[in-house]
Scaffold this active site. Structure first.
Site, mmCIF file in Angstrom:
data_model
loop_
_atom_site.group_PDB
_atom_site.id
_atom_site.type_symbol
_atom_site.label_atom_id
_atom_site.label_comp_id
_atom_site.label_asym_id
_atom_site.label_seq_id
_atom_site.Cartn_x
_atom_site.Cartn_y
_atom_site.Cartn_z
ATOM 1 N N HIS A 47 0.812 -1.222 0.000
ATOM 2 C CA HIS A 47 0.000 0.000 0.000
ATOM 3 C C HIS A 47 0.842 1.266 0.000
ATOM 4 C CE1 HIS A 47 -4.007 -1.910 0.824
ATOM 5 N NE2 HIS A 47 -3.195 -2.909 1.100
ATOM 6 N N ASP A 105 3.460 9.334 -0.743
ATOM 7 C CA ASP A 105 2.232 8.611 -0.405
ATOM 8 C C ASP A 105 2.021 7.508 -1.437
ATOM 9 O OD1 ASP A 105 -0.112 8.110 1.016
ATOM 10 O OD2 ASP A 105 -0.652 10.227 1.111
HETATM 11 C C1 GDG Z 1 -2.193 3.774 3.286
HETATM 12 C C2 GDG Z 1 -1.184 4.460 2.345
HETATM 13 C C3 GDG Z 1 -2.883 4.360 0.512
HETATM 14 C C4 GDG Z 1 -8.664 9.892 7.879
HETATM 15 N N1 GDG Z 1 -9.064 10.644 8.929
HETATM 16 C C5 GDG Z 1 -10.271 10.186 9.279
HETATM 17 C C6 GDG Z 1 -10.613 9.136 8.424
HETATM 18 N N2 GDG Z 1 -9.609 8.973 7.569
HETATM 19 C C7 GDG Z 1 -9.628 8.006 6.469
HETATM 20 C C8 GDG Z 1 -9.674 8.733 5.142
HETATM 21 C C9 GDG Z 1 -9.128 7.654 4.207
HETATM 22 C C10 GDG Z 1 -8.146 6.893 5.103
HETATM 23 O O1 GDG Z 1 -8.457 7.224 6.446
HETATM 24 C C11 GDG Z 1 -6.713 7.320 4.844
HETATM 25 O O2 GDG Z 1 -6.266 6.753 3.672
HETATM 26 P P1 GDG Z 1 -5.034 7.361 2.859
HETATM 27 O O3 GDG Z 1 -4.963 6.644 1.566
HETATM 28 O O4 GDG Z 1 -5.231 8.826 2.697
HETATM 29 O O5 GDG Z 1 -3.744 7.169 3.756
HETATM 30 P P2 GDG Z 1 -3.074 6.037 4.735
HETATM 31 O O6 GDG Z 1 -3.847 5.880 5.982
HETATM 32 O O7 GDG Z 1 -1.659 6.468 4.910
HETATM 33 O O8 GDG Z 1 -3.140 4.660 3.891
HETATM 34 C C12 GDG Z 1 -1.908 5.265 1.273
HETATM 35 C C13 GDG Z 1 -3.771 3.571 1.462
HETATM 36 O O9 GDG Z 1 -2.987 2.875 2.455
HETATM 37 C C14 GDG Z 1 -4.621 2.540 0.723
HETATM 38 O O10 GDG Z 1 -3.831 1.664 -0.030
HETATM 39 O O11 GDG Z 1 -3.690 5.171 -0.322
HETATM 40 O O12 GDG Z 1 -0.982 5.840 0.373
HETATM 41 O O13 GDG Z 1 -0.284 5.298 3.067
HETATM 42 O O14 GDG Z 1 -10.127 6.782 3.819
HETATM 43 O O15 GDG Z 1 -10.967 9.146 4.876
HETATM 44 N N3 GDG Z 1 -11.770 8.458 8.507
HETATM 45 C C15 GDG Z 1 -12.648 8.850 9.490
HETATM 46 N N4 GDG Z 1 -12.370 9.869 10.351
HETATM 47 C C16 GDG Z 1 -11.204 10.556 10.282
HETATM 48 O O16 GDG Z 1 -10.986 11.486 11.068
HETATM 49 N N5 GDG Z 1 -13.810 8.220 9.595
#
Ligand code: GDG
Length: 455
Positions: free
Chosen positions: A154, A356
């Site tokens: 990821h 990222d």
């Molecule tokens: C890893 C990789 C890759 C965030 N704050 C809240 C909340 N979130 C949710 C977001 C989103 C998820 O968490 C974060 O996903 P990201 O993709 O932005 O980042 P990582 O956590 O670092 O994820 C990344 C991912 O895996 C998938 O393969 O894209 O690059 O680092 O869905 O909305 N959700 C809630 N409250 C929050 O305050 N409910």
């Protein structure tokens, strides 16, 4: 598919109907094919124990391995999140080494390998997720497992030169080459992976890699979100306070786990630079930053928190007025439904990581918009999402001035251009929908040639 699907990931849902894009996608895949999900039990135990414990499952089996407090420190907080995470995100300066980290990481992987080897049949598809289990396929092969094994990483595949900071540098290629399909987020990740093997392996004309007598595929499977469900949640609306929030001022939104890879300090600085350039009569713009805590036991995560609080205080001190605060920083998670509505109210989505794997927030922001009057996505070139989401306003997250100009341009963008860009971005979001992503990954694994037994 003749065998079962066996998913291995560090986190395993303990609730009946899980939430969160990835967990939902895997849950659906397993519900369809009736497989098995293996992950770490959320509670630690006193002494290490072998085998797996059954968790309550609905339609498919869930089994958990147990960690001791010591293993949580060495395997999870240590090797995974204080060595591999900074290494893959180009922050070798933040790596912390302790001998015990690698030992704990390998010990936990060996224990999981024993458990998986005991229950996997030759026709099963074993789908392993992320940097917590890089040596797992090699360990399974060593135990004679001939089933197909896939990896989905990821986070970014590490840059070749950075790999020298890994004490297990010598073993790393063998870890990767033991999978049959190495799934990565972007073509740039695929290129980095192939660069690693260019010197020490044979690159076959069909794109596969031959290493140590076996062939494996390296491919990009850009991950996405549950697009329709997210768009629906955003369109529901969030009551009067939210609508008013959007009307009173131009809202910019950022949503990130509080992680140094997400580029939050520079985002705040860019907001400060943008405000510096504003005239007193201009309409007010403010940034709502939601940053739930993450991995707080790791030192680098405490540092980023301190830095951000200082910066927000400094910028607000300079620009705030009696009835207005330019940066609202919430260090806590919000319910998903609320996030969806906030994205829709915000005129600009700021997604500016320094590195990222993909970044799902960029896709969520786009999916949440009203197609008739959409907001603008400002997206870092360093996010995996930028490879396909080229109609966002792409920025260099190290260039504060460029980001400040992009904020200005986003707020001033005419409706026709906003619609055109949003249409193009929405196409990307739909094309990489998490259900499609999951099908593409599993099909590629099912089509992989069955590996020959080692030795
Ligand atoms: C890893 C990789 C890759 C965030 N704050 C809240 C909340 N979130 C949710 C977001 C989103 C998820 O968490 C974060 O996903 P990201 O993709 O932005 O980042 P990582 O956590 O670092 O994820 C990344 C991912 O895996 C998938 O393969 O894209 O690059 O680092 O869905 O909305 N959700 C809630 N409250 C929050 O305050 N409910």
């Amino acid at each position: 598919m003749s065998g079962r699907l066996i998913v291995v990931s560090n986190r395993i849902p303990t609730e009946d109907v899980p939430s969160g894009g990835l967990v939902v996608a895997l849950h659906e895949a397993l519900s369809e094919s009736g497989g098995l999900w293996i992950g770490a039990h959320p509670e630690v135990v006193e002494t290490a124990r072998d085998g797996l414990e059954d968790l309550a499952g609905n339609g498919y089996a869930r089994k958990a391995f147990r960690l001791t407090e010591e293993e949580r420190r060495s395997y999870y907080l240590g090797y995974a999140n204080s060595v591999l995470w900074p290494l893959c995100h180009r922050r070798s300066d933040l790596i912390e080494f302790e001998r015990a980290y690698a030992e704990g990481y390998l010990a936990v992987n060996r224990r999981v390998a024993r458990a998986v080897a005991a229950l996997a049949g030759p026709d099963d598809l074993i789908w392993i997720h992320d940097y917590h289990f890089l040596p797992l396929a090699a360990m399974l092969r060593a135990r004679g497992v001939t089933a197909r094994i896939g990896l989905f990483l990821h986070i970014p595949f590490p840059v070749l030169a950075d790999l020298d900071a890994l004490p297990e540098r010598e073993d790393f290629p063998g870890w990767i080459a033991a999978f049959d399909v190495v799934g990565l987020q972007t073509e740039a990740d695929v290129a980095r992976c192939r660069e690693l093997f260019r010197a020490e392996a044979e690159l076959l004309p069909d794109g596969r890699v031959r290493h140590g007598g076996r062939d494996f595929a390296v491919r990009a499977f850009p991950i996405g979100i549950d697009t329709e469900a997210f768009a629906k949640a955003a369109a529901v609306g969030g009551g009067e306070w939210l609508v008013n929030l959007g009307k009173r001022e131009d809202l910019l939104i950022g949503v990130d786990r509080l992680d140094y890879s997400k580029g939050l300090p520079n985002r705040f600085r860019a907001m400060g630079a943008f405000l510096d350039g504003q005239q007193s009569g201009d309409r007010r713009a403010s940034l709502l930053q939601i940053a739930p805590p993450s991995r707080e036991e790791v030192g680098a995560y405490q540092d980023i928190r301190d830095e951000l609080e200082r910066l927000a205080g400094c910028i607000n001190g300079r620009h705030a007025e009696l009835d207005w605060t330019p940066i609202r920083y919430i260090h806590r998670g919000l319910p998903r439904e609320q996030l969806a509505v906030l994205y829709r109210v915000a005129r600009v989505g700021l997604v500016t990581p320094l590195a990222d794997g993909m970044n799902l927030v960029a896709k969520e922001y786009v999916a949440a918009q009203d197609p008739e009057d959409p907001g603008v996505l400002v997206l870092s070139r360093m996010a995996g999402a930028a490879e396909a989401m080229t109609e966002a306003l792409l920025v260099n997250p190290y260039d504060i001035e460029e980001m400040a100009l992009a904020i200005d341009a986003a707020l001033a963008m005419p409706l026709a251009e906003r619609r055109r860009r949003h249409r193009a971005l929405m196409e990307v979001v739909r094309d990489t929908d998490v259900a499609r992503w999951r099908r593409r990954c599993i099909e590629a694994l099912a089509r992989a040639e069955r590996p020959l037994p080692v030795g």
